[in-house]
Design an enzyme around this catalytic site. Structure first.
Site, mmCIF file in Angstrom:
data_model
loop_
_atom_site.group_PDB
_atom_site.id
_atom_site.type_symbol
_atom_site.label_atom_id
_atom_site.label_comp_id
_atom_site.label_asym_id
_atom_site.label_seq_id
_atom_site.Cartn_x
_atom_site.Cartn_y
_atom_site.Cartn_z
ATOM 1 N N GLU A 165 0.789 -1.241 0.000
ATOM 2 C CA GLU A 165 0.000 0.000 0.000
ATOM 3 C C GLU A 165 0.822 1.292 0.000
ATOM 4 O O GLU A 165 0.565 2.192 0.795
ATOM 5 C CB GLU A 165 -0.952 0.005 1.198
ATOM 6 C CG GLU A 165 -1.919 -1.153 1.193
ATOM 7 C CD GLU A 165 -2.830 -1.195 2.415
ATOM 8 O OE1 GLU A 165 -2.639 -0.399 3.343
ATOM 9 O OE2 GLU A 165 -3.743 -2.051 2.434
ATOM 10 N N GLU A 275 -5.769 -11.125 -0.534
ATOM 11 C CA GLU A 275 -6.550 -10.856 0.697
ATOM 12 C C GLU A 275 -8.038 -10.859 0.397
ATOM 13 O O GLU A 275 -8.782 -9.984 0.827
ATOM 14 C CB GLU A 275 -6.158 -9.493 1.290
ATOM 15 C CG GLU A 275 -4.678 -9.329 1.545
ATOM 16 C CD GLU A 275 -4.330 -8.023 2.252
ATOM 17 O OE1 GLU A 275 -5.227 -7.366 2.786
ATOM 18 O OE2 GLU A 275 -3.134 -7.678 2.253
HETATM 19 C C1 GLA Z 1 -4.970 -4.494 4.459
HETATM 20 C C2 GLA Z 1 -3.704 -5.165 4.913
HETATM 21 C C3 GLA Z 1 -3.957 -6.434 5.665
HETATM 22 C C4 GLA Z 1 -5.122 -6.313 6.605
HETATM 23 C C5 GLA Z 1 -6.326 -5.824 5.848
HETATM 24 C C6 GLA Z 1 -7.534 -5.710 6.721
HETATM 25 O O1 GLA Z 1 -5.471 -4.990 3.298
HETATM 26 O O2 GLA Z 1 -2.806 -5.439 3.881
HETATM 27 O O3 GLA Z 1 -2.811 -6.745 6.400
HETATM 28 O O4 GLA Z 1 -4.810 -5.460 7.662
HETATM 29 O O5 GLA Z 1 -6.019 -4.557 5.363
HETATM 30 O O6 GLA Z 1 -7.484 -6.425 7.883
#
Ligand code: GLA
Length: 476
Positions: A165, A275
């Site tokens: 990010e 994710e």
């Molecule tokens: C982001 C992060 C993860 C997690 C998610 C939500 O996507 O990369 O590590 O914290 O948020 O839990």
């Protein structure tokens, strides 16, 4: 064949294995927390359905960094990491022949501010360290984490989220980077290639280096991700793009998602879905059927692309079951995953398995009118509609030196009411405290006295609430 069969909620241990279904296509992963693995039905589901695991939180800097040891070390540039918190996840993977995605080396979030501060100061006002110092801290952190993990768990990790990010989520911002990040504030945009250059040095054979982000396939963000990835690629620093895939029923458009995959694949990079969850607010049959359709469409697309030859390595779900999903606590409740709080397969599971009973569209379906069987929650009226409560408990165990400490202070948040019992040393022994948890979206604090004890003890918290979150627990 009836659509109602999709709501029959069979145990996760009785349905066909996801990882086997996709074994010729990609790894199927889950993000997990050590506390869940003590629930036998969770451990069984993890073994049965997943070929890859990652840690929801216990590989993140805030969990691995030791402030006191860092200060005491006398070094200005080498923070002390302790990989103990991630061992349960790593050991589980090793025992069960699963591979590991390491998440995450460099991220602005869930990295304590003191890591960026002069003299490792934990004063929130302390000035940030110089670029020169931060460059060394970054290099040492990556070197230490990667070499320690690779030495203790050779061959286990197949991908490292090197940077997470780095790109600004506000599409109207001038700068494509997240300028408020302490990484950016201390090192500018160069922290990204610097991290990858360092990770290249320490990666073991077969491991891929990943840039990971959300909304990678959102048309107003994709060009920025491409720009960053191209910069890394020009220097030969990156192997994989991580599409977080925290998505909704209506966003993103899967045509955009596919186009983004094709773009990165054409550059010679692999793609990992890292994710995945699909945020939905309802446990009702119509919403859960829409979820099933969306999962089916997603997995069908990914399999089609894979079979066309596109290099998609893995699809990781962010969590195992609805009750412990982070989305429960973030604007929750939410019911975004494939299994319910009783570890039973939801319609969404059948979607992910491309089951022919999942309909093309959700309109005008003759759905069951009860919500009870398929999500595993008791639904409790809360005055503002309904709020859900999960039936299963899970555990957090802490080994604590109780000498002179009798009071425990537990900051928490919870999207619904529930209970918390505390046990000393033996989870089967009578609890020494049983407390009611009130719904506390914005956080609350519990405090209570421990029995007079000294020496090291396991303090075990047994929780029965979906997405119950602890802050830092203090023993005083
Ligand atoms: C982001 C992060 C993860 C997690 C998610 C939500 O996507 O990369 O590590 O914290 O948020 O839990």
């Amino acid at each position: 064949m009836s659509i109602h069969e999709l709501f029959s909620a069979p145990a996760a241990s009785d349905v066909a294995s996801l990882k086997e279904f996709y074994q010729d296509d990609f790894l199927i992963g889950a993000a997990i927390a050590p506390a869940w693995m003590v629930r036998p039905e969770c451990a069984d589901a993890l073994r049965r359905h997943f070929s890859s695991i990652t840690a929801e939180n216990c590989m993140k800097p805030e969990v691995l960094l030791n402030h006191r040891a860092t200060v005491e070390s006398g070094s200005q540039t080498r923070a002390v990491f302790d990989i103990a918190p991630m061992r349960p996840v790593m050991d589980f993977a090793r025992r069960n022949g699963q591979k590991v995605r390491f998440h995450v080396l460099v991220w602005h979030n869930q990295t304590p501010r003191w890591f960026f501060a002069e003299n490792w100061s934990d004063n929130p006002e302390a000035p940030l360290a110089s670029a020169e110092v931060m460059r060394e801290r970054l290099k040492n952190a990556i070197a230490d984490e990667m070499t320690t993990v690779n030495a203790e768990y050779p061959g286990l990790v197949y991908a490292w989220d090197v940077v997470n990010e780095a790109i600004e989520p506000d599409h109207n911002a001038k700068d494509m980077y997240r300028t408020k990040s302490c990484w950016y504030q201390t090192l500018g945009e160069e922290f990204v290639p610097l991290a990858f250059r360092c990770a290249r040095k320490y990666q073991a054979q077969g491991q891929k280096l990943c840039y990971n982000d959300f909304n990678v396939a959102q048309p107003n963000k994709t060009p920025w991700v491409i720009k960053l990835v191209e910069k890394l690629h020009a220097e030969g620093l990156i192997d994989t793009v991580g599409f977080q895939t925290h998505i909704g029923l209506d966003y993103p458009d899967f045509a955009d998602y596919e186009a983004a995959i094709r773009h990165f694949a054409a550059m010679g990079l692999t793609i990992q879905s890292t994710e995945m969850d699909i945020r939905v607010g309802g446990a009702d049959p119509l919403t859960q059927m829409k979820l099933a359709i969306r999962y089916r469409d997603y997995f069908a697309m990914m399999r089609r692309l894979r079979r066309e030859g596109l290099p998609i390595d893995s699809i990781t779900l962010w969590g195992l079951a609805d009750d412990t999903s982070w989305l429960m606590g973030w604007k929750g409740p939410s019911y975004p995953l494939l299994f319910d709080g009783l570890m039973r397969a939801k319609p969404a599971y059948f979607g992910a398995m491309l089951d022919a009973r999942v309909p093309e569209v959700s309109e005008e379906l003759n759905l069951p009118d009860t919500v009870e069987p398929q999500v595993g929650f008791d639904l409790l009226p809360d005055g503002k509609g309904t709020i859900s409560r999960v039936a299963m408990a899970y555990f957090v165990q802490m080994n604590v030196d109780l000498n002179g400490k009798t009071r425990v202070i537990v900051p928490y948040s919870s999207v619904c009411d529930g209970t918390l019992t505390l046990h000393l040393d033996d989870v089967h022994a009578e609890p020494f405290a049983a407390l009611s948890l009130q719904k506390a979206d914005k956080g609350a604090t519990l405090s209570f006295d421990l029995p007079a004890q000294s020496g090291r003890h396991d303090v075990i918290f047994v929780i029965s609430a979906p997405a119950f979150r602890f802050g830092t627990i203090l023993f005083q």
